[in-house]
Design a protein around this motif. Sequence first.
Motif, PDB file in Angstrom:
ATOM      1  N   THR A   1      10.252 -17.775  15.362  1.00 39.43           N
ATOM      2  CA  THR A   1      10.336 -16.151  15.613  1.00 39.43           C
ATOM      3  C   THR A   1       9.255 -16.128  16.793  1.00 39.43           C
ATOM      4  OG1 THR A   1       9.173 -15.839  13.585  1.00 39.43           O
ATOM      5  CG2 THR A   1      11.378 -15.403  13.389  1.00 39.43           C
TER       6      THR A   1
ATOM      7  N   THR B   1      16.662 -12.522  17.541  1.00 38.94           N
ATOM      8  CA  THR B   1      15.156 -12.288  17.185  1.00 38.94           C
ATOM      9  C   THR B   1      14.624 -13.433  16.481  1.00 38.94           C
ATOM     10  OG1 THR B   1      15.957 -11.668  14.845  1.00 38.94           O
ATOM     11  CG2 THR B   1      15.464  -9.769  16.383  1.00 38.94           C
ATOM     12  N   THR B   2      15.690 -14.609  16.193  1.00 31.10           N
ATOM     13  CA  THR B   2      15.229 -15.796  15.627  1.00 31.10           C
ATOM     14  C   THR B   2      15.899 -16.969  16.258  1.00 31.10           C
ATOM     15  OG1 THR B   2      14.515 -14.541  13.508  1.00 31.10           O
ATOM     16  CG2 THR B   2      14.818 -17.201  13.552  1.00 31.10           C
TER      17      THR B   2
END
Length: 324
Positions: A58, A105-106
Amino acid sequence: MQRHSTISPLLSLPGAVAAEGPDEGVAAHYGDLFREQRALADGTGFVDLSHRGVITVTGPDRLSWLHLLLTQHVSDLPPGQATEALVLSAHGHIEHALYLVDDGTTTWIHVEPGTAGDLIAYLESMKFFYQVEVADSTDQYAVVHLPAGSIAPLPDGWTARETAYGRDVFVPRDELETYAKEVGPPIGTLALEALRIEAHRPRLGLETDHRTIPHELGWLTTAVHLDKGCYRGQETVARVHNLGRPPRRLVFLHLDGSNVTLPGHGTPLRLADDERPIGTITSSARHWELGPIALAVIKRNTPIDATLLADGGTAASQEVIVEP
Protein backbone atom coordinates in the motif's frame (compact mmCIF):
# COMPACT_ATOMS: atom_id res chain seq x y z
CA MET A 1 13.19 -21.70 2.57
CA GLN A 2 10.65 -20.83 5.25
CA ARG A 3 7.17 -22.20 4.68
CA HIS A 4 3.87 -20.88 5.89
CA SER A 5 2.59 -23.29 8.53
CA THR A 6 -1.11 -23.20 7.60
CA ILE A 7 -2.68 -26.55 6.77
CA SER A 8 -5.81 -25.94 4.75
CA PRO A 9 -9.11 -26.71 6.50
CA LEU A 10 -10.34 -27.95 3.11
CA LEU A 11 -8.21 -31.07 3.57
CA SER A 12 -11.12 -32.28 5.71
CA LEU A 13 -13.42 -32.38 2.65
CA PRO A 14 -14.54 -35.86 1.51
CA GLY A 15 -11.95 -37.67 -0.62
CA ALA A 16 -9.15 -35.15 -0.03
CA VAL A 17 -5.65 -36.58 -0.44
CA ALA A 18 -2.88 -34.28 0.79
CA ALA A 19 -0.31 -33.02 -1.69
CA GLU A 20 3.42 -33.43 -1.22
CA GLY A 21 6.40 -31.32 -2.23
CA PRO A 22 5.81 -27.65 -3.04
CA ASP A 23 2.02 -28.00 -2.68
CA GLU A 24 2.12 -29.54 0.78
CA GLY A 25 -0.70 -28.23 2.95
CA VAL A 26 -3.52 -28.46 0.38
CA ALA A 27 -5.18 -31.32 -1.49
CA ALA A 28 -3.50 -33.05 -4.42
CA HIS A 29 -6.84 -34.51 -5.48
CA TYR A 30 -10.25 -35.48 -4.18
CA GLY A 31 -10.40 -39.01 -5.52
CA ASP A 32 -10.80 -38.66 -9.30
CA LEU A 33 -7.91 -36.89 -11.01
CA PHE A 34 -9.21 -37.00 -14.58
CA ARG A 35 -12.72 -35.93 -13.61
CA GLU A 36 -11.18 -32.98 -11.80
CA GLN A 37 -9.13 -32.03 -14.87
CA ARG A 38 -12.23 -32.17 -17.08
CA ALA A 39 -14.12 -30.00 -14.61
CA LEU A 40 -11.36 -27.36 -14.70
CA ALA A 41 -11.29 -27.45 -18.51
CA ASP A 42 -15.08 -26.99 -18.52
CA GLY A 43 -14.89 -23.97 -16.19
CA THR A 44 -16.32 -25.50 -13.03
CA GLY A 45 -15.02 -26.07 -9.52
CA PHE A 46 -12.19 -24.42 -7.61
CA VAL A 47 -8.61 -25.20 -6.58
CA ASP A 48 -7.47 -24.54 -3.03
CA LEU A 49 -4.19 -22.59 -3.22
CA SER A 50 -4.30 -21.39 0.38
CA HIS A 51 -0.71 -22.58 0.90
CA ARG A 52 0.61 -19.79 -1.32
CA GLY A 53 2.05 -16.61 0.16
CA VAL A 54 0.06 -13.37 -0.04
CA ILE A 55 1.79 -9.99 0.05
CA THR A 56 0.07 -6.61 0.01
CA VAL A 57 1.68 -3.29 -0.83
CA THR A 58 0.00 0.00 0.00
CA GLY A 59 0.93 3.68 -0.14
CA PRO A 60 0.84 6.35 -2.85
CA ASP A 61 4.21 5.33 -4.32
CA ARG A 62 3.53 1.57 -4.50
CA LEU A 63 3.33 1.15 -8.29
CA SER A 64 6.12 3.55 -9.22
CA TRP A 65 8.31 1.89 -6.56
CA LEU A 66 7.53 -1.67 -7.67
CA HIS A 67 8.23 -0.56 -11.24
CA LEU A 68 11.86 0.11 -10.26
CA LEU A 69 12.31 -3.37 -8.76
CA LEU A 70 10.41 -5.73 -11.05
CA THR A 71 10.91 -6.93 -14.61
CA GLN A 72 7.39 -5.86 -15.58
CA HIS A 73 6.04 -2.40 -16.46
CA VAL A 74 3.68 -1.63 -13.57
CA SER A 75 3.97 2.13 -12.99
CA ASP A 76 0.70 2.74 -14.86
CA LEU A 77 -0.98 -0.59 -14.09
CA PRO A 78 -4.76 -0.01 -14.29
CA PRO A 79 -6.91 -1.24 -11.39
CA GLY A 80 -8.06 -4.79 -11.97
CA GLN A 81 -5.51 -5.66 -14.67
CA ALA A 82 -3.55 -8.78 -13.77
CA THR A 83 0.11 -9.18 -14.60
CA GLU A 84 3.17 -11.28 -13.77
CA ALA A 85 6.65 -10.09 -12.82
CA LEU A 86 10.02 -11.40 -11.70
CA VAL A 87 12.70 -10.30 -9.29
CA LEU A 88 16.16 -11.02 -10.65
CA SER A 89 19.59 -11.17 -9.11
CA ALA A 90 22.30 -8.74 -10.17
CA HIS A 91 23.40 -11.38 -12.70
CA GLY A 92 19.92 -11.76 -14.16
CA HIS A 93 18.99 -15.06 -12.49
CA ILE A 94 15.37 -15.52 -11.39
CA GLU A 95 14.87 -15.17 -7.64
CA HIS A 96 11.11 -14.61 -7.33
CA ALA A 97 7.97 -14.85 -9.45
CA LEU A 98 5.07 -12.56 -8.55
CA TYR A 99 1.43 -12.76 -9.66
CA LEU A 100 -0.15 -9.39 -8.99
CA VAL A 101 -3.10 -7.09 -9.44
CA ASP A 102 -3.81 -3.59 -8.11
CA ASP A 103 -7.26 -2.56 -6.89
CA GLY A 104 -6.62 1.19 -6.92
CA THR A 105 -5.38 1.41 -3.33
CA THR A 106 -3.50 -1.88 -2.74
CA THR A 107 -1.28 -4.11 -4.84
CA TRP A 108 -2.10 -7.76 -4.18
CA ILE A 109 0.58 -10.35 -4.86
CA HIS A 110 0.65 -14.10 -4.49
CA VAL A 111 3.85 -16.12 -4.60
CA GLU A 112 5.13 -19.68 -4.27
CA PRO A 113 4.84 -21.31 -0.84
CA GLY A 114 7.79 -20.51 1.37
CA THR A 115 9.06 -17.55 -0.66
CA ALA A 116 7.10 -14.63 0.85
CA GLY A 117 9.54 -14.04 3.70
CA ASP A 118 12.60 -13.65 1.50
CA LEU A 119 10.73 -11.49 -1.00
CA ILE A 120 9.42 -9.19 1.75
CA ALA A 121 12.93 -8.87 3.20
CA TYR A 122 14.21 -7.74 -0.21
CA LEU A 123 11.33 -5.30 -0.71
CA GLU A 124 11.82 -3.83 2.75
CA SER A 125 15.52 -3.29 2.03
CA MET A 126 14.61 -1.23 -1.05
CA LYS A 127 11.99 1.12 0.47
CA PHE A 128 14.33 4.09 1.05
CA PHE A 129 12.27 7.29 1.00
CA TYR A 130 9.27 5.87 -0.89
CA GLN A 131 5.83 6.04 0.70
CA VAL A 132 5.01 2.33 0.70
CA GLU A 133 4.05 -0.30 3.24
CA VAL A 134 4.73 -3.98 2.60
CA ALA A 135 2.82 -6.63 4.57
CA ASP A 136 2.77 -10.41 4.74
CA SER A 137 -0.97 -10.98 4.50
CA THR A 138 -0.85 -14.78 4.30
CA ASP A 139 -2.44 -15.13 7.73
CA GLN A 140 -5.38 -12.97 6.65
CA TYR A 141 -5.95 -14.08 3.04
CA ALA A 142 -5.92 -17.32 1.07
CA VAL A 143 -5.78 -17.82 -2.69
CA VAL A 144 -8.53 -19.79 -4.44
CA HIS A 145 -8.25 -20.48 -8.17
CA LEU A 146 -11.38 -20.48 -10.33
CA PRO A 147 -10.98 -21.81 -13.89
CA ALA A 148 -11.56 -19.73 -17.02
CA GLY A 149 -15.27 -19.59 -17.76
CA SER A 150 -16.30 -19.98 -14.14
CA ILE A 151 -19.52 -18.23 -13.19
CA ALA A 152 -18.77 -18.42 -9.46
CA PRO A 153 -19.58 -15.18 -7.62
CA LEU A 154 -16.99 -12.68 -6.41
CA PRO A 155 -18.28 -11.02 -3.22
CA ASP A 156 -18.26 -7.23 -3.03
CA GLY A 157 -14.97 -5.84 -1.77
CA TRP A 158 -12.91 -8.91 -2.65
CA THR A 159 -9.97 -8.74 -5.05
CA ALA A 160 -9.19 -11.19 -7.85
CA ARG A 161 -6.62 -11.60 -10.63
CA GLU A 162 -8.39 -12.50 -13.86
CA THR A 163 -6.31 -13.96 -16.70
CA ALA A 164 -6.83 -16.21 -19.71
CA TYR A 165 -6.19 -19.18 -17.41
CA GLY A 166 -8.76 -18.29 -14.78
CA ARG A 167 -9.32 -16.13 -11.73
CA ASP A 168 -7.21 -16.09 -8.57
CA VAL A 169 -9.38 -14.83 -5.72
CA PHE A 170 -7.90 -13.40 -2.51
CA VAL A 171 -10.30 -14.86 0.06
CA PRO A 172 -10.38 -13.78 3.72
CA ARG A 173 -9.12 -16.88 5.55
CA ASP A 174 -11.99 -16.92 7.98
CA GLU A 175 -14.39 -17.19 5.03
CA LEU A 176 -12.47 -19.86 3.08
CA GLU A 177 -14.68 -22.81 4.04
CA THR A 178 -17.89 -20.89 3.41
CA TYR A 179 -16.69 -19.69 0.00
CA ALA A 180 -15.58 -23.21 -0.95
CA LYS A 181 -19.13 -24.47 -0.43
CA GLU A 182 -20.44 -21.76 -2.77
CA VAL A 183 -17.99 -22.36 -5.65
CA GLY A 184 -17.44 -26.16 -5.46
CA PRO A 185 -16.76 -28.87 -6.38
CA PRO A 186 -13.20 -28.97 -5.01
CA ILE A 187 -10.36 -29.80 -7.40
CA GLY A 188 -6.83 -30.73 -6.40
CA THR A 189 -3.51 -29.20 -7.38
CA LEU A 190 -2.57 -32.19 -9.56
CA ALA A 191 -5.34 -31.28 -11.99
CA LEU A 192 -4.21 -27.65 -12.08
CA GLU A 193 -0.61 -28.77 -12.60
CA ALA A 194 -1.60 -30.92 -15.58
CA LEU A 195 -3.29 -27.95 -17.23
CA ARG A 196 -0.34 -25.70 -16.36
CA ILE A 197 2.05 -28.10 -18.07
CA GLU A 198 -0.27 -28.35 -21.08
CA ALA A 199 -0.24 -24.53 -21.29
CA HIS A 200 3.61 -24.47 -21.20
CA ARG A 201 3.64 -22.23 -18.13
CA PRO A 202 6.81 -22.35 -15.97
CA ARG A 203 6.73 -22.42 -12.18
CA LEU A 204 9.35 -21.05 -9.82
CA GLY A 205 11.22 -23.82 -8.02
CA LEU A 206 10.23 -26.47 -10.55
CA GLU A 207 11.31 -25.05 -13.91
CA THR A 208 13.91 -22.80 -12.26
CA ASP A 209 17.19 -23.35 -10.46
CA HIS A 210 19.84 -20.95 -9.14
CA ARG A 211 21.07 -20.07 -12.66
CA THR A 212 17.82 -19.78 -14.61
CA ILE A 213 17.31 -16.63 -16.70
CA PRO A 214 13.89 -15.55 -18.05
CA HIS A 215 14.76 -16.23 -21.71
CA GLU A 216 15.12 -19.96 -21.07
CA LEU A 217 11.52 -20.40 -19.93
CA GLY A 218 9.57 -18.11 -22.24
CA TRP A 219 8.96 -15.64 -19.42
CA LEU A 220 10.01 -12.75 -21.68
CA THR A 221 6.51 -12.77 -23.18
CA THR A 222 4.52 -12.69 -19.93
CA ALA A 223 6.67 -11.38 -17.07
CA VAL A 224 9.37 -9.15 -18.61
CA HIS A 225 8.89 -5.79 -20.31
CA LEU A 226 11.80 -5.25 -22.70
CA ASP A 227 11.33 -1.48 -23.10
CA LYS A 228 11.13 -0.33 -19.49
CA GLY A 229 13.80 1.42 -17.43
CA CYS A 230 16.54 0.02 -15.26
CA TYR A 231 16.01 -2.79 -12.75
CA ARG A 232 18.35 -5.27 -11.14
CA GLY A 233 19.48 -7.85 -13.70
CA GLN A 234 18.34 -5.83 -16.72
CA GLU A 235 21.80 -5.89 -18.31
CA THR A 236 21.69 -9.68 -18.58
CA VAL A 237 18.14 -9.60 -19.95
CA ALA A 238 19.10 -7.09 -22.66
CA ARG A 239 22.37 -8.81 -23.58
CA VAL A 240 20.92 -12.29 -23.95
CA HIS A 241 17.85 -10.96 -25.76
CA ASN A 242 20.01 -9.14 -28.30
CA LEU A 243 22.30 -12.13 -28.83
CA GLY A 244 19.40 -14.59 -28.90
CA ARG A 245 21.38 -17.36 -27.23
CA PRO A 246 20.20 -18.44 -23.81
CA PRO A 247 22.14 -21.54 -22.71
CA ARG A 248 19.03 -23.66 -22.17
CA ARG A 249 15.42 -23.82 -23.35
CA LEU A 250 12.09 -25.03 -22.00
CA VAL A 251 10.38 -27.80 -23.96
CA PHE A 252 7.06 -29.63 -23.73
CA LEU A 253 7.31 -33.42 -23.79
CA HIS A 254 4.93 -36.17 -24.78
CA LEU A 255 6.04 -39.15 -22.71
CA ASP A 256 5.83 -42.81 -23.58
CA GLY A 257 2.77 -44.05 -21.71
CA SER A 258 3.88 -47.65 -21.28
CA ASN A 259 5.72 -46.96 -18.00
CA VAL A 260 3.69 -47.19 -14.81
CA THR A 261 5.47 -44.31 -13.05
CA LEU A 262 6.08 -40.80 -14.29
CA PRO A 263 9.64 -39.43 -14.31
CA GLY A 264 9.75 -36.89 -11.52
CA HIS A 265 11.27 -33.45 -11.09
CA GLY A 266 15.03 -33.53 -11.68
CA THR A 267 15.05 -36.75 -13.75
CA PRO A 268 17.97 -36.52 -16.21
CA LEU A 269 17.33 -36.53 -19.96
CA ARG A 270 19.66 -37.71 -22.72
CA LEU A 271 19.58 -38.29 -26.43
CA ALA A 272 18.54 -41.79 -27.46
CA ASP A 273 22.00 -42.54 -28.88
CA ASP A 274 24.12 -40.78 -26.25
CA GLU A 275 24.65 -41.39 -22.53
CA ARG A 276 25.50 -37.78 -21.71
CA PRO A 277 22.73 -35.75 -20.00
CA ILE A 278 21.33 -32.83 -21.99
CA GLY A 279 18.77 -31.60 -19.46
CA THR A 280 16.22 -32.57 -16.83
CA ILE A 281 12.51 -33.05 -16.50
CA THR A 282 11.09 -30.28 -14.32
CA SER A 283 7.37 -31.15 -14.07
CA SER A 284 5.28 -34.11 -15.19
CA ALA A 285 1.62 -35.11 -15.09
CA ARG A 286 -0.99 -37.45 -16.47
CA HIS A 287 -3.34 -35.44 -18.65
CA TRP A 288 -6.96 -36.50 -19.20
CA GLU A 289 -6.63 -36.09 -23.02
CA LEU A 290 -2.90 -36.03 -23.84
CA GLY A 291 -1.72 -38.84 -21.59
CA PRO A 292 1.62 -38.48 -19.77
CA ILE A 293 3.21 -35.08 -20.41
CA ALA A 294 6.09 -33.06 -18.97
CA LEU A 295 8.08 -29.86 -19.10
CA ALA A 296 11.86 -30.05 -19.30
CA VAL A 297 14.81 -27.70 -19.50
CA ILE A 298 17.42 -28.88 -22.01
CA LYS A 299 20.53 -27.56 -23.74
CA ARG A 300 19.65 -24.92 -26.32
CA ASN A 301 21.33 -26.70 -29.24
CA THR A 302 19.56 -30.03 -28.71
CA PRO A 303 17.96 -30.96 -32.09
CA ILE A 304 14.24 -30.27 -31.99
CA ASP A 305 13.41 -33.54 -33.75
CA ALA A 306 15.53 -35.68 -31.43
CA THR A 307 13.90 -38.38 -29.35
CA LEU A 308 14.89 -38.00 -25.72
CA LEU A 309 15.16 -40.65 -23.03
CA ALA A 310 14.58 -40.08 -19.34
CA ASP A 311 16.41 -42.16 -16.74
CA GLY A 312 14.44 -45.36 -16.44
CA GLY A 313 13.99 -45.61 -20.20
CA THR A 314 10.94 -43.40 -20.76
CA ALA A 315 11.03 -42.03 -24.32
CA ALA A 316 9.89 -38.45 -24.95
CA SER A 317 9.18 -36.37 -28.04
CA GLN A 318 9.58 -32.60 -27.97
CA GLU A 319 7.34 -29.66 -28.75
CA VAL A 320 9.20 -26.35 -28.99
CA ILE A 321 8.31 -23.69 -26.42
CA VAL A 322 11.46 -21.54 -26.53
CA GLU A 323 13.01 -21.38 -29.99
CA PRO A 324 16.57 -22.74 -30.12
